[in-house]
Design an enzyme around this catalytic site. Sequence first.
Site, PDB file in Angstrom:
ATOM      1  N   TYR A  46      -4.612   5.960  -8.018  1.00  0.00           N
ATOM      2  CA  TYR A  46      -5.000   5.691  -6.632  1.00  0.00           C
ATOM      3  C   TYR A  46      -6.476   5.326  -6.561  1.00  0.00           C
ATOM      4  O   TYR A  46      -7.338   6.140  -6.848  1.00  0.00           O
ATOM      5  CB  TYR A  46      -4.726   6.948  -5.806  1.00  0.00           C
ATOM      6  CG  TYR A  46      -5.237   6.963  -4.387  1.00  0.00           C
ATOM      7  CD1 TYR A  46      -4.746   6.067  -3.438  1.00  0.00           C
ATOM      8  CD2 TYR A  46      -6.187   7.894  -3.983  1.00  0.00           C
ATOM      9  CE1 TYR A  46      -5.198   6.117  -2.121  1.00  0.00           C
ATOM     10  CE2 TYR A  46      -6.629   7.943  -2.674  1.00  0.00           C
ATOM     11  CZ  TYR A  46      -6.131   7.058  -1.742  1.00  0.00           C
ATOM     12  OH  TYR A  46      -6.569   7.118  -0.452  1.00  0.00           O
TER      13      TYR A  46
ATOM     14  N   TYR B 278       0.845  -1.203   0.000  1.00  0.00           N
ATOM     15  CA  TYR B 278       0.000   0.000   0.000  1.00  0.00           C
ATOM     16  C   TYR B 278       0.879   1.252   0.000  1.00  0.00           C
ATOM     17  O   TYR B 278       1.746   1.412   0.862  1.00  0.00           O
ATOM     18  CB  TYR B 278      -0.927   0.002   1.221  1.00  0.00           C
ATOM     19  CG  TYR B 278      -2.057   0.985   1.080  1.00  0.00           C
ATOM     20  CD1 TYR B 278      -3.218   0.624   0.406  1.00  0.00           C
ATOM     21  CD2 TYR B 278      -1.954   2.271   1.580  1.00  0.00           C
ATOM     22  CE1 TYR B 278      -4.251   1.529   0.247  1.00  0.00           C
ATOM     23  CE2 TYR B 278      -2.985   3.185   1.415  1.00  0.00           C
ATOM     24  CZ  TYR B 278      -4.133   2.809   0.750  1.00  0.00           C
ATOM     25  OH  TYR B 278      -5.154   3.706   0.586  1.00  0.00           O
TER      26      TYR B 278
END
Lengths: 144, 387
Positions: free
Chosen positions: B338, B288
């Site tokens: 994103y 992440y």
Amino acid sequence: MTIKTDYEKPIPLKNQDNHPYWDAADQHELKLQKCTACRSFIHPPGPACPSCGSPETEWELLGSNISATVYSYVVSYRPFLPGFQHDLPTIITVASLDAAPEVKLMANIINCDAEDVEIGMPLQMTWVDITEDRALPQWIPAKK
Amino acid sequence: MATYSNQCAIVGVGENKRSRKSGTTPLHMALTAARNALADAGLEANDLDGIMNYSTGADSCPSHELATFLGCHPKYVKDVSGGGSSTELLIADAVALIEAGMLNTVLIYRSMNGSSGHQVGRGYDPNMLQEMLSGGSFLMPYGTASPTQWFGMFATRHMQQTGITKKHLGHVCISFYEHAQRNPDAFLHGKPLDMETYLATPDISSPFNIHDCCVELDEANAIIVTSAANAKNCKSKPVFIAGMAPRTTHSNTHYWTQVDEVAADYAAAELYRSAGVKPEDIQVAAIYDCFSWVVLRQLESYGFAKRGEVGDFVADGNLKMGGLLPSNTAGGMLSEGYTHGMNNVLELVRQLRHDYKGTDRQVKNCELGIATGWAGPDMAGAMILRN
């Protein structure tokens, strides 16, 4: 301190849980919530103790002479909220209280150059009058 | 371990084209992503009996609405308020429901106009956080309204304590930007980054400049999970869910009282135990990456480099193709786009299926991969996938 009437930045909102903290701040004093059962400080204040879950809490007055050290910080070069465009770069720190190092209070460090900030730097609490009846706790570098 | 042990698989992945301005709604984008995932799996909408999604501040479309316009009637829909670990946690929910015999095939999606609509990274309404969080009035008066500032507070202390430098953050960015140059669908394809440029870029909030922050875009992603038995009937090569771990630590408003520990530190042990593997077995990763530093901190948490050695690990090129742990091989959220963690999982699935075989984008012979989710220092969810 000068009284500012054109204050553009967000003013702390008082609510059921936090108003003793902000009421004390308006009087240039630091007051922290404490758990009656396990004696832990609770900050930010809330409806119960995050350490043990007890709903029994009280408030402790720590007075006006508050020292701390920089635990961590950021230097912010962009304004993310109204008012901060006049105030760049903004130094934001979480400072560990000398009297209770487990308590970390977030505030700006004012009267300080961004390049002078470092972890462990000593700080002193000051209160900036932001409206006629409200004051905001801030940090200034402490003399060693 | 009976719980995961390859009993379920990801059989379909799909997305909607990413852009700065979609000109359409999250519903339209989610439909495209869902149809692409169904086509990838060789399934029909009526094969779905569960649909789940996550959103932040109602920036998506509800699962029930997506089902309506896919023309199907799933038994079960679920919409959660979530963020950076919700992909893994919803997949865990799907696995549990499938294992319990309640569902067979679940579609999980994330759809957001993250650039033209609500932007996570660029501040909130001045009084919104004060009212929403019990600790909000201790942040907003100090100008603390952006994730760059919230995460920076953790990064500053961790970097000071472990000797990580700005240059080490740069190595994370440069590694992922390099991957984006091989991915025509990456938003920053055609925009490579070198260390000189990186270091010359002014900070937004120390220690982060624009390259350290994810690229907020309009995009939708979808993933289909089914049982290993059902997976045999699918068109795609299944990628099995070998292990998984959720974890929370500090409550959100108490973030900064202890910045030395993060939830990922505690998720790691359970993750590897559930999959029966070790960090050194992992061949490809989706870490992440809302901010570059978050990658460094998780490499430490998940045992890929020892505390104090993470900077050297990335400086040695280990996140790049050919390194010890090729990571975020489509460019990651720092340079591909994103969607709150889901696009990295799509890429991991494609790597493990060897979809890029014969190209310079394929991690050679990879069989085991990790996907980590980071909703904040206080919340993590991670999974291990195998082909």
